[in-house]
Write a protein that holds these residues in place. Structure first.
Motif: not given
Length: 389
Positions: A242, A261, A263, A271, A275, A279, A361, A385
C-alpha cells in the motif's frame, strides 16, 4: 507503464489564464479588516513581520529575511505603516499594496525599535505574526516595556481563514493541478523504484502543472505508510505494498494538498476493508460541512466511522487543517474547536488509519463551505483504491 512522467514543457498552464493580480484596494481592505479585528479582540494593533501574513496583507515579500527589522504596523483608526531597512525601501515601494501603506525606513546607524516605538501605544497589547524573530520582539519590549504581545494564531486565528472569490479561484486552480498530478502519477511504475523516485515524479508534475512551489511529496510505502508524515526515503517499493501519496504546494500563491492511497498489485481483503473504511470516513466528514456546523463536527463525523469500526486508536491526528497562502493554517478540524464553519473557509478533510509496522491509508480533499450552505470539494479524483504496477 513508463518509468517516470514525460517532461511537461508545454502544459495546460500555458493555455490557462493567469488570475488577475490583487490590487492596492484588495490589500487596503485586508489591512483594514485586520485592524478592526484587532480592536474587536481588545488589541491595540497588529505587528506583522516578513512571512505569509505580510504577503497576504500587503503583497510584499522581502527578498531576504535578515536580522534587520521589517514590520507592518496596523492600529485601529490609523494608517498602515511598513517599517523597513533603507535598503529595502525601493522594493517595498513597488509592492502591490504600496498605495495602501506608508513606508518608513531606517538606516543601519539608527535603532529600528526607536523608529517603530512612536507608532505604538506604549501600554498596549499587540498581536504579532507567529514567525516574528525573537530578536525583534525583545527589541520592541525593551523600547516599550509597558507593551505585551500575543501570537496572531492565538489572538486572530481567523485572519486569513475566510477566502474571497478571487482567493477561492486560486485554490480551485491549485486543486485542479494537484488532481492532474495524481492522474499522471498513476501511469508511473511503482514496483522496483524507490519512494524518492516517485516523490521526484510528483514534484516534477506539480511544477509542470503550474505550481511555483512544491511544499511536500509524501510517499509512504508498505510499513512506512503507517507514519502519517513519513518523508520519502530510499525504500524500494514492492509488489503488494500500500502506498500513501500526499503532495502539494503553491500555485498562483495559494495552496494545494491532496492525499490518495494506491496499491501495487492486488490488495488483500483487509487492505480493501481498511481503505473502504477511510473512504467512508472521509465522505462522512465532507457531508458534515454545512451551515451551522462547527469545525469539530467535521472531525467527529469522520472519526465516528473509524471508531465504530474498531480502528479508533489508529486514527492519530486531527481530521483537517486550513489552507490558503500556506498549506497549513487555521482553522483546524479537531475536537474542541467550536468555531463555526462559514462560507469561504477552506480546509482539508483527511482521516486515516495507520497500522504500525504494516501499512497506512489516508484520503484527503480540500473543501470549502459555499454560500448555499453545502460543501464543495477542490479535489475530485477518484477516492476508490487505485491499483498501480
Amino acid at each position: 507503464m513508463t518509468e517516470s512522467p514525460a517532461p511537461r514543457s508545454t502544459t495546460p498552464e500555458a493555455a490557462e489564464s493567469a488570475p488577475a493580480p490583487f490590487t492596492a484596494a484588495d490589500y487596503r481592505a485586508r489591512m483594514a479588516r485586520a485592524a478592526e479585528s484587532a480592536a474587536e479582540a481588545g488589541l491595540a494593533g497588529v505587528l506583522v513581520a516578513p512571512g505569509p501574513d505580510l504577503t497576504y496583507l500587503t503583497g510584499y515579500r522581502p527578498t531576504a529575511i535578515t536580522e534587520r527589522l521589517t514590520v507592518l504596523v496596523l492600529v485601529p483608526g490609523g494608517d498602515p505603516v511598513l517599517v523597513v531597512p533603507a535598503l529595502e525601501a525601493p522594493d517595498a515601494a513597488k509592492a502591490a499594496g504600496a498605495a495602501a501603506f506608508t513606508v518608513r525606513d531606517w538606516t543601519d546607524a539608527k535603532d529600528p525599535y526607536a523608529v517603530t516605538a512612536p507608532l505604538l501605544d506604549a501600554a498596549g497589547r499587540f498581536g504579532v505574526s507567529d514567525n516574528t524573530w525573537a530578536l525583534h520582539l525583545l527589541g520592541l519590549q525593551q523600547a516599550l516595556p509597558g507593551t505585551s504581545y500575543a501570537s496572531l494564531t492565538e489572538a486572530l486565528p481567523m485572519l486569513r481563514a475566510v477566502k474571497d472569490p478571487h482567493e477561492l479561484a486560486r485554490i480551485a486552480a491549485a486543486g485542479a493541478a494537484a488532481d492532474e498530478t495524481y492522474g499522471e502519477i498513476l501511469k508511473v511504475r511503482f514496483a522496483g523504484r524507490t519512494e524518492n523516485d516517485v516523490a521526484a515524479d510528483l514534484a516534477a508534475l506539480l511544477l509542470g502543472f503550474g505550481h511555483s512551489q512544491v511544499d511536500f511529496t509524501v510517499v509512504g510505502s508498505g510499513p512506512n505508510g503507517a507514519n502519517p508524515h513519513h518523508e520519502a526515503g530510499d525504500r524500494t517499493i514492492e509488489h503488494g505494498d500500500m502506498v500513501v501519496l500526499d503532495f502539494g504546494g503553491l500555485k498562483h500563491g495559494y495552496g494545494s494538498d491532496t492525499t490518495r492511497t494506491v496499491h501495487v498489485g492486488e490488495p488483500t481483503a483487509e487492505e480493501r476493508r481498511v481503505h473502504d473504511l477511510v473512504r467512508e470516513a472521509q465522505q462522512a466528514g465532507f457531508e458534515a460541512v454545512r451551515t451551522g456546523a462547527a469545525c469539530q463536527d467535521v472531525d467527529r463525523a469522520a472519526r465516528k466511522v473509524i471508531t465504530d469500526a474498531g480502528y479508533g486508536e489508529y486514527f492519530i491526528h486531527r481530521t483537517g487543517h486550513g489552507i490558503g497562502v500556506t498549506t497549513h493554517e487555521p482553522p483546524y478540524m479537531i475536537e474542541g474547536e467550536e468555531r463555526p464553519v462559514v462560507p469561504g473557509m477552506c480546509f482539508s478533510i483527511e482521516p486515516g488509519i495507520y497500522l504500525p509496522g504494516r501499512f497506512g491509508v489516508r484520503i484527503e480533499d480540500i473543501v470549502t463551505l459555499t454560500e448555499d450552505g453545502t460543501g464543495r470539494r477542490f479535489n475530485n479524483t477518484p477516492r476508490e483504491m487505485a491499483l498501480v504496477e
